[in-house]
Design a protein around this motif. Structure first.
Motif, mmCIF file in Angstrom:
data_model
loop_
_atom_site.group_PDB
_atom_site.id
_atom_site.type_symbol
_atom_site.label_atom_id
_atom_site.label_comp_id
_atom_site.label_asym_id
_atom_site.label_seq_id
_atom_site.Cartn_x
_atom_site.Cartn_y
_atom_site.Cartn_z
ATOM 1 N N LEU A 13 9.905 8.335 -64.377
ATOM 2 C CA LEU A 13 8.940 9.292 -64.801
ATOM 3 C C LEU A 13 8.787 10.155 -63.609
ATOM 4 N N SER A 14 8.670 11.428 -63.708
ATOM 5 C CA SER A 14 8.387 12.291 -62.537
ATOM 6 C C SER A 14 7.191 13.119 -63.140
ATOM 7 N N ARG A 15 6.283 13.757 -62.016
ATOM 8 C CA ARG A 15 5.114 14.357 -62.346
ATOM 9 C C ARG A 15 5.020 15.668 -61.605
ATOM 10 N N THR A 16 4.619 16.589 -62.522
ATOM 11 C CA THR A 16 4.479 17.873 -61.844
ATOM 12 C C THR A 16 3.061 18.320 -61.824
ATOM 13 N N LYS A 17 2.671 18.888 -60.777
ATOM 14 C CA LYS A 17 1.031 19.278 -60.736
ATOM 15 C C LYS A 17 0.981 20.809 -60.919
#
Lengths: 114, 114
Positions: A63-67
């Motif tokens: 999983l990757s997260r972008t804000k």
DNA sequence: CTGAAACTTAACCATTGAGTTAAGTGTAAG
DNA sequence: CTTACACTTAACTCAATGGTTAAGTTTCAG
């Protein structure tokens, strides 16, 4: 030494060992880029509990997260699963052999009944 | 409800999450029917530790044991892995797509260099 | 029959995992 | 500028894991 890949496999399999985490991944498979709270909504646990699951998935590289502003979008990253499948593939013959045996049996019956 | 299969997947993936257990399975894949102590020999941990790993593998349905006199033979049972692979297969497009993209790129280069 | 070999069980310990509630940090909206 | 929203961090609890040593069983061998 295949020790590094080994630790990666540990993380991948153990990330997948939890039904909540598998459900999160399944959700992202159909609908990528969901926010943390959208992802959390269907589950009967608190938001911090989901946060921890997301952390586990991130550590496993799944999983990757972008804000963007105050919302955080989650993105599926399936590549680590490739090695997991690779590991399992070695055992595939044990059930395909079983299937082959079954096919042979059915074939024999089909001929027999003529 | 796919809840029962869910619990089975939990057990399968979490059994596979430990490198010692994966090594035990890998050993049995090449050489089935090894005794408990033969299996334990290569590992730097105590026999009871290995026993516990074998219990986890049994609970996951990945291993069966047959006793003959005082020696206990261990047999690989790969079937539960089939569902694990099935679960992972759904994500396969994420890396095969990547490969397809790479192939397309290489193809384009191959044409380009003519 | 005695002893060692092959496992098993029991009791314990340290670490990790999955959850909680409560408090904190930005960011958007009124 | 204040309030609410979206997320994060902290601190805690409880159960499960993975390991240990020590004390059984049962079975074979001398």
């Amino acid at each position: 030494m295949v020790k590094f890949q080994d630790a990666q496999l540990d993380r991948t399999f153990s990330a997948l060992a939890d039904p909540t985490r598998r459900a999160l991944l399944a959700r992202l498979e159909r609908e990528d880029g969901l926010s943390v709270s959208e992802l959390a909504k269907p589950f009967p646990v608190s938001l911090p509990a989901i946060m921890k699951h997301l952390d586990v998935l991130s550590d496993a590289g799944l999983l990757s997260r972008t804000k963007a502003g105050r919302i955080v979008s989650c993105h599926l990253n399936a590549e680590p699963m490739e090695d997991a499948m690779g590991w399992l593939a070695r055992y595939q013959r044990f059930w395909t052999e079983r299937l082959d045996a079954l096919e042979a049996l059915l074939e024999a019956r089909r001929i027999g009944e003529d």
